[in-house]
Design an enzyme around this catalytic site. Structure first.
Site, PDB file in Angstrom:
ATOM      1  N   HIS A 121      76.701  -1.058  45.535  1.00  0.00           N
ATOM      2  CA  HIS A 121      75.271  -0.742  45.552  1.00  0.00           C
ATOM      3  C   HIS A 121      74.747  -0.753  44.115  1.00  0.00           C
ATOM      4  O   HIS A 121      73.689  -1.318  43.848  1.00  0.00           O
ATOM      5  CB  HIS A 121      75.044   0.616  46.212  1.00  0.00           C
ATOM      6  CG  HIS A 121      73.612   0.971  46.395  1.00  0.00           C
ATOM      7  ND1 HIS A 121      72.737   0.159  47.098  1.00  0.00           N
ATOM      8  CD2 HIS A 121      72.887   2.039  45.960  1.00  0.00           C
ATOM      9  CE1 HIS A 121      71.531   0.718  47.093  1.00  0.00           C
ATOM     10  NE2 HIS A 121      71.602   1.852  46.414  1.00  0.00           N
ATOM     11  N   GLU A 175      79.110   6.452  43.391  1.00  0.00           N
ATOM     12  CA  GLU A 175      79.755   5.304  44.013  1.00  0.00           C
ATOM     13  C   GLU A 175      81.135   5.053  43.417  1.00  0.00           C
ATOM     14  O   GLU A 175      82.077   4.703  44.142  1.00  0.00           O
ATOM     15  CB  GLU A 175      78.884   4.051  43.874  1.00  0.00           C
ATOM     16  CG  GLU A 175      79.440   2.871  44.644  1.00  0.00           C
ATOM     17  CD  GLU A 175      78.490   1.696  44.748  1.00  0.00           C
ATOM     18  OE1 GLU A 175      78.768   0.780  45.564  1.00  0.00           O
ATOM     19  OE2 GLU A 175      77.467   1.675  44.035  1.00  0.00           O
ATOM     20  N   CYS A 233      66.969   1.753  51.266  1.00  0.00           N
ATOM     21  CA  CYS A 233      67.805   0.716  50.659  1.00  0.00           C
ATOM     22  C   CYS A 233      68.971   0.285  51.534  1.00  0.00           C
ATOM     23  O   CYS A 233      69.696  -0.645  51.181  1.00  0.00           O
ATOM     24  CB  CYS A 233      68.330   1.208  49.315  1.00  0.00           C
ATOM     25  SG  CYS A 233      67.067   1.972  48.290  1.00  0.00           S
ATOM     26  N   LYS A 262      72.601  -6.444  41.139  1.00  0.00           N
ATOM     27  CA  LYS A 262      71.189  -6.043  41.053  1.00  0.00           C
ATOM     28  C   LYS A 262      70.509  -6.429  39.738  1.00  0.00           C
ATOM     29  O   LYS A 262      69.289  -6.658  39.736  1.00  0.00           O
ATOM     30  CB  LYS A 262      71.046  -4.542  41.315  1.00  0.00           C
ATOM     31  CG  LYS A 262      71.138  -4.191  42.808  1.00  0.00           C
ATOM     32  CD  LYS A 262      70.876  -2.732  43.072  1.00  0.00           C
ATOM     33  CE  LYS A 262      70.764  -2.450  44.575  1.00  0.00           C
ATOM     34  NZ  LYS A 262      72.036  -2.623  45.294  1.00  0.00           N
ATOM     35  N   HIS A 319      66.528  -4.578  42.376  1.00  0.00           N
ATOM     36  CA  HIS A 319      66.764  -3.713  43.535  1.00  0.00           C
ATOM     37  C   HIS A 319      65.622  -3.957  44.512  1.00  0.00           C
ATOM     38  O   HIS A 319      64.491  -3.509  44.302  1.00  0.00           O
ATOM     39  CB  HIS A 319      66.813  -2.254  43.112  1.00  0.00           C
ATOM     40  CG  HIS A 319      67.319  -1.346  44.205  1.00  0.00           C
ATOM     41  ND1 HIS A 319      67.489  -1.765  45.509  1.00  0.00           N
ATOM     42  CD2 HIS A 319      67.689  -0.038  44.194  1.00  0.00           C
ATOM     43  CE1 HIS A 319      67.938  -0.768  46.245  1.00  0.00           C
ATOM     44  NE2 HIS A 319      68.083   0.299  45.469  1.00  0.00           N
ATOM     45  N   PHE A 367      68.090   6.337  49.666  1.00  0.00           N
ATOM     46  CA  PHE A 367      67.390   7.618  49.681  1.00  0.00           C
ATOM     47  C   PHE A 367      67.396   8.144  51.118  1.00  0.00           C
ATOM     48  O   PHE A 367      67.301   7.384  52.080  1.00  0.00           O
ATOM     49  CB  PHE A 367      65.942   7.456  49.218  1.00  0.00           C
ATOM     50  CG  PHE A 367      65.778   7.392  47.725  1.00  0.00           C
ATOM     51  CD1 PHE A 367      66.839   7.540  46.859  1.00  0.00           C
ATOM     52  CD2 PHE A 367      64.510   7.186  47.174  1.00  0.00           C
ATOM     53  CE1 PHE A 367      66.671   7.483  45.482  1.00  0.00           C
ATOM     54  CE2 PHE A 367      64.327   7.129  45.793  1.00  0.00           C
ATOM     55  CZ  PHE A 367      65.402   7.275  44.949  1.00  0.00           C
TER      56      PHE A 367
END
Length: 405
Positions: free
Chosen positions: A297, A308, A165, A329, A334, A393
């Site tokens: 994010h 976050e 990502c 998002k 996403h 990830f």
């Protein structure tokens, strides 16, 4: 001119997402809180559990690409080429004239040619069919960067970054550093992803991180993310090079920070994202109080939003609750490797319009998250500088800082 004095600006942007084709469609959807998420059902996956996604409806490659280009590209590369064409035109560059050796291309993708892989495996195992002779060339994650380079004659550095990502944001950051170092004057940077295949969708279901109804970043009762597909490409240039050809800078690409958690494959830390944001601020020469907006994010998953939020508290301290922070998002989904590029486009538009786009679907505060993530309605806001975050990830963190020129 030394690398230390080579300022980098954004002169063109292009996008194709579930919100529609073009930057204008994306920005208006983000600003107005109009989601591109809808029902998606796969014929090859009758036991599908989650049916909500931010997929692109009605995309006709033939309206944008030649017959030969269609034959030699996967959907993810096709989307990237559409976005690149808009970005180049937006930047005032002639798409019929080769861009030459001082222009490079970096397009990120977390997956690469997912549809080519899915169709190829299905036809091999189920139908014992002859494979697509170009399958390997269509699957490779660098296919989008290579196709764009060939289409527009960009003979400078060409590569793909595949860091889940964070791919799109890292592509922008490394493109900026190539210009700063003198390796190029112009770069086409961004990300593209088209992963909404039956097999990949099932794999994400198995992780139990997908929202069955709506993505609600930073909200109480949030229960997951919504997958999306799309692409965004930005033209970035050395400032004097851009001005010499009469281009109008949209924003300055001022700083970049990237770190690794070096911890868990899936669980984020607080320290890694905080260090990426601090690194982008330091690189840009910006103090935290100078930031007017952060595009988070903000996946809508329980752990990511908490991590976050705490990272933002570490970087911005007591000022964080007065800072405009939102996640877009729920609008475009996403999009994994494309997410950072798509969200940077929105961040640039937010900077230019002095409007913080909303975090839609927000219900109520979660005490562990930010209390005021611009819930549900856009907010007028003086924005002279902004950050865009991507956390992936594998513990990969990346942040870009922009400011008005």
């Amino acid at each position: 001119m030394t690398s230390a004095t080579r300022r980098v600006v954004i002169t063109g942007m292009g996008a194709i997402t579930a919100a529609g084709t073009g930057v204008r469609a994306l920005w208006e959807a983000a600003r107005d809180g109009r989601s591109g998420v809808s029902e998606l059902r796969f014929e090859r996956y009758p036991r599908q559990r989650v049916s909500r996604s931010a997929h692109i409806s009605g995309f006709e490659p033939a309206a944008h690409l030649s017959e030969q280009e269609i034959k030699t590209t996967d959907r993810f590369a096709q989307l990237a080429m559409v976005a690149a064409d808009e970005a180049l035109r937006h930047a005032g560059l002639d798409t019929q004239v080769p861009l030459g050796t001082r222009c490079g291309t970096i397009i990120g993708s977390g997956i690469g040619g997912a549809w080519t892989s899915d169709d190829g495996h299905y036809n091999f195992y189920i139908h014992d069919a002859r494979p697509d002779l170009l399958a390997i060339a269509k699957v490779m994650p660098n296919a989008a960067a290579s196709q764009i380079s060939m289409r527009y004659g960009a003979r400078g550095p060409s590569l793909a970054i595949s860091s889940a990502c964070a791919s799109g944001t890292q592509s922008v950051g490394y493109g900026m550093h190539m210009i700063r170092s003198g390796l190029a004057d112009t770069m086409l940077v961004g990300g593209s992803e088209a992963l909404l295949t039956p097999a990949s969708f099932r794999a994400w279901e198995a992780l139990r991180v997908m929202a069955p109804e709506a993505c609600r970043p930073f909200s109480d009762k949030r229960n997951g993310m919504v997958l999306g597909e799309g692409a965004a490409v930005l033209v970035i240039e050395e400032l004097e090079h851009a001005l010499a050809r009469g281009a109008t800078p949209l924003a300055e690409l001022a700083g970049y920070g990237t770190t690794s958690d070096a911890a868990d494959l899936l669980r984020p830390t607080v320290e890694g994202p905080a260090a990426a944001m601090a690194g982008a601020l330091a690189d840009a020469g910006l103090a935290p109080h100078e930031i007017g907006y952060v595009n988070a994010h903000g996946t809508g998953t329980v752990l990511n939003d908490i991590a976050e939020s705490e990272a933002l508290r570490q970087v911005f301290g007591a000022d964080v609750e007065a800072l405009a922070v939102s996640s877009t998002k729920p609008i475009h989904g996403h999009t994994l490797g494309a997410a950072g590029a798509i969200e940077l486009v929105i961040t640039v538009e937010a900077l230019r319009a002095s409007i913080a786009p909303p975090t839609i679907n927000w219900l109520a505060p979660d005490p562990k998250c930010l209390a005021d993530p611009v819930p549900n309605t856009a907010r007028p806001r003086q924005i002279d500088a902004a950050l865009s975050n991507s956390f992936a990830f594998g513990g990969i963190n990346a942040t870009v800082a922009i400011r008005k020129v």
